[in-house]
Design an enzyme around this catalytic site. Sequence first.
Site, short mmCIF file in Angstrom:
data_model
loop_
_atom_site.label_atom_id
_atom_site.label_comp_id
_atom_site.label_asym_id
_atom_site.label_seq_id
_atom_site.Cartn_x
_atom_site.Cartn_y
_atom_site.Cartn_z
N TYR A 1 -10.74 15.03 -6.48
CA TYR A 1 -9.96 14.20 -7.39
C TYR A 1 -9.24 15.06 -8.43
O TYR A 1 -8.03 14.92 -8.64
CB TYR A 1 -10.86 13.19 -8.09
N LYS B 1 -5.05 15.75 -8.83
CA LYS B 1 -4.33 15.46 -10.07
C LYS B 1 -3.72 16.73 -10.66
O LYS B 1 -2.62 16.70 -11.22
CB LYS B 1 -5.26 14.79 -11.07
N ASN C 1 1.48 5.71 -10.76
CA ASN C 1 0.19 5.49 -11.40
C ASN C 1 -0.93 5.20 -10.42
O ASN C 1 -2.10 5.43 -10.74
CB ASN C 1 0.31 4.32 -12.39
N ASP D 1 0.87 -1.17 0.00
CA ASP D 1 0.00 0.00 0.00
C ASP D 1 0.91 1.23 0.00
O ASP D 1 1.61 1.49 0.98
CB ASP D 1 -0.89 -0.01 1.24
N ALA E 1 -8.55 18.25 -8.30
CA ALA E 1 -7.57 19.13 -7.67
C ALA E 1 -6.28 18.38 -7.33
O ALA E 1 -5.17 18.90 -7.51
CB ALA E 1 -8.16 19.75 -6.41
#
Length: 249
Positions: free
Chosen positions: A150, A154, A86, A59, A152
Site C-alpha cells: 500500500y 502511494k 481518490n 469500477d 509503495a
Amino acid sequence: MNDTQRRTVVVTGAGTGIGRATARAFSAVGAHVLAVGRRPAPLAETAHGHPLITPLPADVTADGAPDRVVAAALDRHGRLDVLVNNAGVAGGGPLHALDEAAARRQLETNLLAPVRLASAAVAALTASRGVIVNVTTSVGQRAWPGSSVYAAGKAALDSLTRSWAVELAPRDVRVVAVAPGAVDTPIGAHQGLSPEQRDAVRRWQLDHTPLGRIGRPEDVAWAVLRLCDSEAAFVTGVVLPVDGGAVVA
C-alpha cells in the site's frame, strides 16, 4: 457563474470518506461533479441534497472505464476541469505472508487506475487548462511495515505527480497531490478489521500525530479545493501532507 461556465470535476472513490467530502466541497462552490464509485447506494447518498453532483457507478480498474468516465463528463457538461484520483484500497500483512491477489488489487486501484484515468483525461484537461489531483498518503513518505505494498503504491503516485507536473506543464495542466494522514474514514472497516483492531490502529495513529487528533474528510477536501483554485495557478508538482504533522514527527 452560469451553467456553461461551471467547472466540471470528476472525483473517484466518491461514495464515502474523502471522496464524498471532496465531491460535496466542489459542488458547494458551484462545480458540476461526476461522483465515481463501485457502489450505487453510497454514491446516491453522496449526491443527496447536492443537485450538482451526478453519481456514476463504475469500477475504475475495469477495462474501458477511464474512457467511459471522461466521455460521461464531456457528454453531460462539455468539459473536464479537474480529475481527482481518490479511489483507493488498503491492505496489510507481512512480506512472508504476501497475498498476491490482494497486492495486485491494491496496485490496480491505487496506482494503475490513476495512470489510466489521467491518460484518458489529458486531452480534455488540456482544453480547459485543468488540474489533476492525486490523493496519496503521508505514509508513502516513510516506512510502513506490514502495509508495504500500500505504502509503495502511494509513494509511486507521489512520484507520478512530480513527473506529470513537468510533462504536462507545456499543456498548462497542473498536477498536484494531497497526502492524508490519519483521517476518519471507513477504510479500516473496508479492510475487514475488527472494531478492536481499528481501535488499536487509531491509538497508534493518535500517538504519532502531533496535533493530537484524527483528521476529518473535510480537512482533506479543503486542501484539494484550494490547490484547484485559480489563486494556486503557479503551484504544480507539490505533494501536500494533510496529516496533523505526522510525516515530520
